[in-house]
Design an enzyme around this catalytic site. Structure first.
Site, PDB file in Angstrom:
ATOM      1  CG  ASP A  39      53.596  19.895  36.681  1.00  0.00           C
ATOM      2  OD1 ASP A  39      52.402  20.273  36.642  1.00  0.00           O
ATOM      3  OD2 ASP A  39      54.011  18.884  36.094  1.00  0.00           O
ATOM      4  CB  ALA A  40      57.727  24.675  39.117  1.00  0.00           C
ATOM      5  CE1 TYR A  42      48.997  20.247  43.651  1.00  0.00           C
ATOM      6  CE2 TYR A  42      50.985  18.920  43.397  1.00  0.00           C
ATOM      7  CZ  TYR A  42      49.684  19.064  43.864  1.00  0.00           C
ATOM      8  OH  TYR A  42      49.097  18.035  44.544  1.00  0.00           O
ATOM      9  CG  ASP A  43      56.221  20.015  42.456  1.00  0.00           C
ATOM     10  OD1 ASP A  43      55.172  19.359  42.651  1.00  0.00           O
ATOM     11  OD2 ASP A  43      57.010  19.778  41.530  1.00  0.00           O
ATOM     12  CB  SER A  88      53.336  18.615  15.579  1.00  0.00           C
ATOM     13  OG  SER A  88      54.344  19.498  15.195  1.00  0.00           O
ATOM     14  CG  LEU A  89      50.375  15.826  11.425  1.00  0.00           C
ATOM     15  CD1 LEU A  89      48.971  15.240  11.357  1.00  0.00           C
ATOM     16  CD2 LEU A  89      51.223  15.279  10.287  1.00  0.00           C
ATOM     17  CD  GLU A 122      45.553   6.821   8.841  1.00  0.00           C
ATOM     18  OE1 GLU A 122      45.874   7.484   9.839  1.00  0.00           O
ATOM     19  OE2 GLU A 122      46.174   5.827   8.454  1.00  0.00           O
ATOM     20  CE  LYS A 124      45.526  16.673  13.729  1.00  0.00           C
ATOM     21  NZ  LYS A 124      45.091  16.949  15.085  1.00  0.00           N
ATOM     22  CG  ASP A 126      40.180  16.653  19.297  1.00  0.00           C
ATOM     23  OD1 ASP A 126      41.404  16.822  19.485  1.00  0.00           O
ATOM     24  OD2 ASP A 126      39.334  17.548  19.443  1.00  0.00           O
ATOM     25  NE  ARG A 145      53.662  15.455  19.307  1.00  0.00           N
ATOM     26  CZ  ARG A 145      53.992  16.729  19.467  1.00  0.00           C
ATOM     27  NH1 ARG A 145      53.672  17.353  20.554  1.00  0.00           N
ATOM     28  NH2 ARG A 145      54.658  17.362  18.518  1.00  0.00           N
ATOM     29  CD  GLU A 181      45.490  11.312  18.781  1.00  0.00           C
ATOM     30  OE1 GLU A 181      46.660  11.024  18.380  1.00  0.00           O
ATOM     31  OE2 GLU A 181      45.135  12.464  19.074  1.00  0.00           O
ATOM     32  CE1 TYR A 233      49.952   8.695  14.929  1.00  0.00           C
ATOM     33  CE2 TYR A 233      47.733   8.916  15.798  1.00  0.00           C
ATOM     34  CZ  TYR A 233      49.077   9.245  15.843  1.00  0.00           C
ATOM     35  OH  TYR A 233      49.526  10.103  16.782  1.00  0.00           O
ATOM     36  CE  LYS A 321      44.040  20.532  13.149  1.00  0.00           C
ATOM     37  NZ  LYS A 321      44.262  21.639  14.019  1.00  0.00           N
ATOM     38  CB  CYS A 415      54.459  51.366  27.827  1.00  0.00           C
ATOM     39  SG  CYS A 415      54.473  49.852  28.801  1.00  0.00           S
ATOM     40  CB  CYS A 418      57.351  51.376  31.816  1.00  0.00           C
ATOM     41  SG  CYS A 418      57.594  51.566  30.037  1.00  0.00           S
ATOM     42  CB  CYS A 433      56.607  49.402  25.472  1.00  0.00           C
ATOM     43  SG  CYS A 433      57.630  49.987  26.815  1.00  0.00           S
ATOM     44  CB  CYS A 439      59.272  48.478  29.934  1.00  0.00           C
ATOM     45  SG  CYS A 439      57.570  47.898  30.066  1.00  0.00           S
TER      46      CYS A 439
HETATM   47  S1  IVH Z   1      49.935  10.713  11.806  1.00  0.00           S
HETATM   48  C1  IVH Z   1      54.237  12.928  11.828  1.00  0.00           C
HETATM   49  N1  IVH Z   1      47.416  10.109  11.900  1.00  0.00           N
HETATM   50  O1  IVH Z   1      47.574  14.617  15.230  1.00  0.00           O
HETATM   51  C2  IVH Z   1      52.972  12.893  12.590  1.00  0.00           C
HETATM   52  N2  IVH Z   1      48.231  11.667  13.504  1.00  0.00           N
HETATM   53  O2  IVH Z   1      48.735  17.311  14.863  1.00  0.00           O
HETATM   54  C3  IVH Z   1      52.272  11.620  12.286  1.00  0.00           C
HETATM   55  N3  IVH Z   1      46.536  12.475  15.063  1.00  0.00           N
HETATM   56  O3  IVH Z   1      50.393  14.289  17.263  1.00  0.00           O
HETATM   57  C4  IVH Z   1      50.942  11.658  12.848  1.00  0.00           C
HETATM   58  N4  IVH Z   1      44.857  11.299  14.254  1.00  0.00           N
HETATM   59  O4  IVH Z   1      48.376  12.872  17.853  1.00  0.00           O
HETATM   60  C5  IVH Z   1      48.400  10.838  12.448  1.00  0.00           C
HETATM   61  N5  IVH Z   1      45.220   9.436  11.823  1.00  0.00           N
HETATM   62  C6  IVH Z   1      46.175  10.154  12.400  1.00  0.00           C
HETATM   63  C7  IVH Z   1      45.953  11.009  13.509  1.00  0.00           C
HETATM   64  C8  IVH Z   1      47.007  11.750  14.021  1.00  0.00           C
HETATM   65  C9  IVH Z   1      45.231  12.174  15.174  1.00  0.00           C
HETATM   66  C10 IVH Z   1      47.248  13.448  15.916  1.00  0.00           C
HETATM   67  C11 IVH Z   1      48.547  12.950  16.472  1.00  0.00           C
HETATM   68  C12 IVH Z   1      49.560  14.015  16.172  1.00  0.00           C
HETATM   69  C13 IVH Z   1      48.698  15.167  15.842  1.00  0.00           C
HETATM   70  C14 IVH Z   1      49.381  16.117  14.908  1.00  0.00           C
END
Ligand code: IVH
Length: 689
Positions: A39-40, A42-43, A88-89, A122, A124, A126, A145, A181, A233, A321, A415, A418, A433, A439
């Site tokens: 962004d910087a 670009y600005d 995050s997870l 549940e 996940k 995308d 987020r 999501e 969720y 995953k 390297c 350098c 290196c 370097c």
């Molecule tokens: S629960 C503490 N449930 O996955 C985190 N996340 O890699 C609680 N996501 O940032 C998240 N489906 O955007 C949860 N059924 C689901 C989800 C989900 C997609 C995403 C979410 C999170 C990311 C983590």
């Protein structure tokens, strides 16, 4: 050449070039959600254009990007700080890792072998996560987020998504934050792409990019036309918590009108989990939305609270995953990149190919052992794979297709930048290196790290600017950043006269640098770019040592292998002998100390202040647990103490404030007695917390 010297023709040519560049980056950013520059940077382009038009008013026109409505507010969404961080997870990829997830929970909570652990599984989705806040049932704010702490305000756009109610009726907490999501269904995605193509526009690579691009539109009419969907969720900040399990949360969300990710399942053990995983894998192509795995969440809220989180991911949840997507392509070249710490990393330049909807043209080869092991050569056909946001990897070579002349790659002895000798420290796979700060590649990478988002975060000083300043000899060490303006005033070729800059952009940059002269201690440590010291470790060092002079003195003494300072360092969570070695080496290298001293003259480094943890009597205290605890596991006790702001150490010293003794405590309890350290039983400690 300065702007003032440009004649009309040059100015016109430059105006055309800037306009074209800005339009291209606008399309990449808004149209494809796939920006190529920060962004910087670009600005800076926009600022250059504005200045040029100020200088040559003839160039102004309604068609100029400086005048276009919609593009004008540039990238303006205001920032929103999340009251409860958006975590995050962690990931698991196979049955063993699922099993390990269960076992970790069992150990942490000290559950017996046959106690069922209810898990809600549940899909996940995308898409991109979003937090929507309601006051008395009325939507007041929606945010992305972002980095988990600070996101962007997208309220107007979210109001156009029909899955997200603007008013909630019935029994709702006064303050309610619903997390979920935002995604684009396959159907909406296909329709959008065919309409974009019909208009001669670039289609989106996948539904995720399409959803992200649509949410970040400055014009909410466009967002509205994009047909986005939402799954709720989780809850964030709430004024009352009328739920005991994830099932309750799901029921409440449903009753308030939020769609849920389906099919979900209640699993009690690893075999339930695997059965559900296989079932979902089978129906995955038939779902109307893309999923990249399954999220597992501990059902019970009381257990979740005890489990807490590590770094940025909860212990009570994980993402399983689906296997990575694969494709076959050709290696056109192997280049060697020099990183911030001198690591030489081979990178494969590939014949571009689409994998899972994304065009891939580079893959990491990790290190030279990997090239040797897989026998990877330029011109080879290779299988590559891409999982989620991870950098694509080369899985194997298709040997049948190898060309006779294909040569094995030589391991570098020097390297590439350098030319200093490259060496492989004993026991390491990386080749480094040895040029250090001599370097230029390392020095530039260190500077880029220094100004990066989680370090000094200097607006307008992106990677390109660092490279330009380095090449022109304006910046050699981080100290030069803070003396830049003073040097510039004396310079015969000041920044405002340089290519791509002007009076205003130079002034803005100096102001942005000045704005960062006060820096929290943990950010300062992280910015130094010590090998293996990421944000989490920097924070730990800051919290243990408090300020820079204490840290420096301790590291000077820690050079002595028998010192108390070395023991203290090794007692810090996540700091083992290897990391400790890197930290000590860094703080005993005169070149680094000179830079630190230079920075101290320019900056105010704020000592670390422990987060406000209420009035816990354990905040800032050092505790030692010894013997076997009965009511909770060691890991849980430690996490609890740390959550109250205490530091947990492995050995008793004069600096220990309390020793908590369980059954069969041995030498540590004895030492505590001798040193007169306060001793607590497990029950006393539990009562106090
Ligand atoms: S629960 C503490 N449930 O996955 C985190 N996340 O890699 C609680 N996501 O940032 C998240 N489906 O955007 C949860 N059924 C689901 C989800 C989900 C997609 C995403 C979410 C999170 C990311 C983590």
């Amino acid at each position: 050449m300065s702007l003032f010297d440009l004649d009309q023709e040059d100015a016109k040519a430059r105006h055309r070039k800037l306009t074209k560049d800005i339009e291209r980056h606008d399309e990449l950013y808004h149209g494809q959600d796939n920006p190529e520059i920060s962004d910087a940077d670009y600005d800076a382009l926009r600022r250059a254009l504005i200045e040029l038009e100020d200088q040559y008013p003839d160039l102004q026109s309604a068609q100029s990007p400086t005048n276009k409505v919609g593009a004008k507010p540039a990238r303006g969404f205001s920032k929103v700080t999340h009251k409860v961080p958006m975590l995050s997870l962690s990931n698991v990829f196979n049955e063993d890792e699922v099993n390990e997830f269960f076992e970790r929970i069992r150990r942490f909570l000290n559950l017996s072998k046959d106690e069922p652990i209810d898990i809600i599984a549940e899909p996940k989705i995308d898409g991109l996560s979003c937090a929507v806040i309601y006051k008395n049932g009325e939507m007041v704010q929606a945010a992305t987020r972002g980095d988990g702490q600070v996101g962007e305000d997208i309220t107007d756009n979210v109001k156009t998504i029909s899955d997200i109610p603007q008013k909630i009726k019935g029994d709702v907490p006064e303050t309610l934050e619903v997390r979920g999501e935002i995604y684009m269904s396959r159907e909406a995605f296909l329709a959008l792409n065919s309409s974009l193509e019909a208009q001669g526009k670039q289609p989106f690579a996948n539904p995720r990019n399409a959803a992200a691009g649509s949410v970040r539109q400055l014009n909410s009419e466009i967002t509205k036309s994009r047909n986005l969907s939402f799954f709720g969720y989780a809850l964030g900040q709430v004024s009352s918590e009328p739920w005991e399990t994830q099932e309750d949360v799901r029921a409440a969300l449903r009753s308030w009108g939020f769609p849920q990710a389906e099919p979900s399942a209640l699993c009690k053990n690893v075999s339930d989990i695997m059965e559900n995983f296989e079932a979902l894998e089978t129906i995955r192509p038939d779902l109307d939305y893309e999923i990249d795995g399954i999220v597992y969440k501990v059902n019970r809220r009381d257990w979740r609270e005890r489990l807490g989180f590590v770094s940025r991911a909860p212990r009570w949840a994980t993402a399983h995953k689906f296997p990575a997507e694969k494709a076959v392509t050709i290696i056109n070249d192997i280049e060697i990149q020099v990183g911030r710490t001198g690591a030489l990393t081979p990178v494969a330049r590939l014949e571009p190919i689409t994998v899972g909807g994304v065009v891939v043209s580079n893959a990491t080869l990790h290190n030279f052992d990997e090239i040797e092991r897989k026998d990877i050569r330029v011109t080879d056909h290779v299988t590559i794979q891409r999982a989620g946001d991870v950098i694509p990897q080369v899985v194997n070579v298709i040997m049948d297709k190898r060309q006779k002349e294909a040569q094995k790659m030589n391991v570098p002895t020097h390297c590439p930048i350098c030319k200093s000798p490259a060496e492989r420290p004993e026991g390491e796979v990386v080749i480094r290196c040895t040029g250090g700060m001599n370097c230029s590649a390392q020095a530039v990478e260190r500077l880029k790290h220094f100004v990066s988002k989680n370090a000094f975060d200097i607006d307008g000083m992106g990677q390109k600017v660092i490279e330009q300043f380095w090449q022109e000899g304006m910046i050699k060490t981080p100290v030069d950043i803070f003396t830049l303006e003073a040097q510039d005033q004396k310079s015969l070729t000041p920044l405002r006269n340089k290519e791509g800059w002007g009076t205003l952009s130079a002034k803005n940059l100096f102001a942005a640098i000045d704005a960062k002269r006060v820096v929290p201690f943990n950010r300062f440590i992280y910015a130094l770019g010590i090998r293996q010291v990421g944000e989490a470790t920097a924070k730990r060092l800051a919290s243990v040592y408090g300020d820079l002079s204490t840290l420096k003195t301790a590291m000077a003494r820690a050079l002595d292998p028998n010192s108390e300072q070395l023991t203290d360092l090794l007692n810090i969570d996540d700091i083992g002998p290897v990391v400790a070695h890197d930290i000590i080496v860094f703080f005993n290298d005169q070149r680094n100390l000179d830079i630190i001293e230079g920075l101290e003259e320019q900056l105010t480094i704020e000592p670390y202040t422990a987060p406000n943890l209420g009035d816990s009597q354990f905040a800032g205290k050092t505790l030692v647990f010894t013997g076997s605890l009965e009511k909770m596991t060691r890991a849980e006790a430690k996490a609890k103490a740390e959550a109250l702001g205490a530091k947990v150490s492995g050995s008793v010293s004069k600096k220990t404030d309390h020793v908590i003794v369980g059954a069969d405590a041995g030498s540590k309890a004895k030492k505590a007695h001798e040193l007169g350290v306060n001793i607590l039983t497990e029950d006393q400690w539990l009562e106090m917390i």
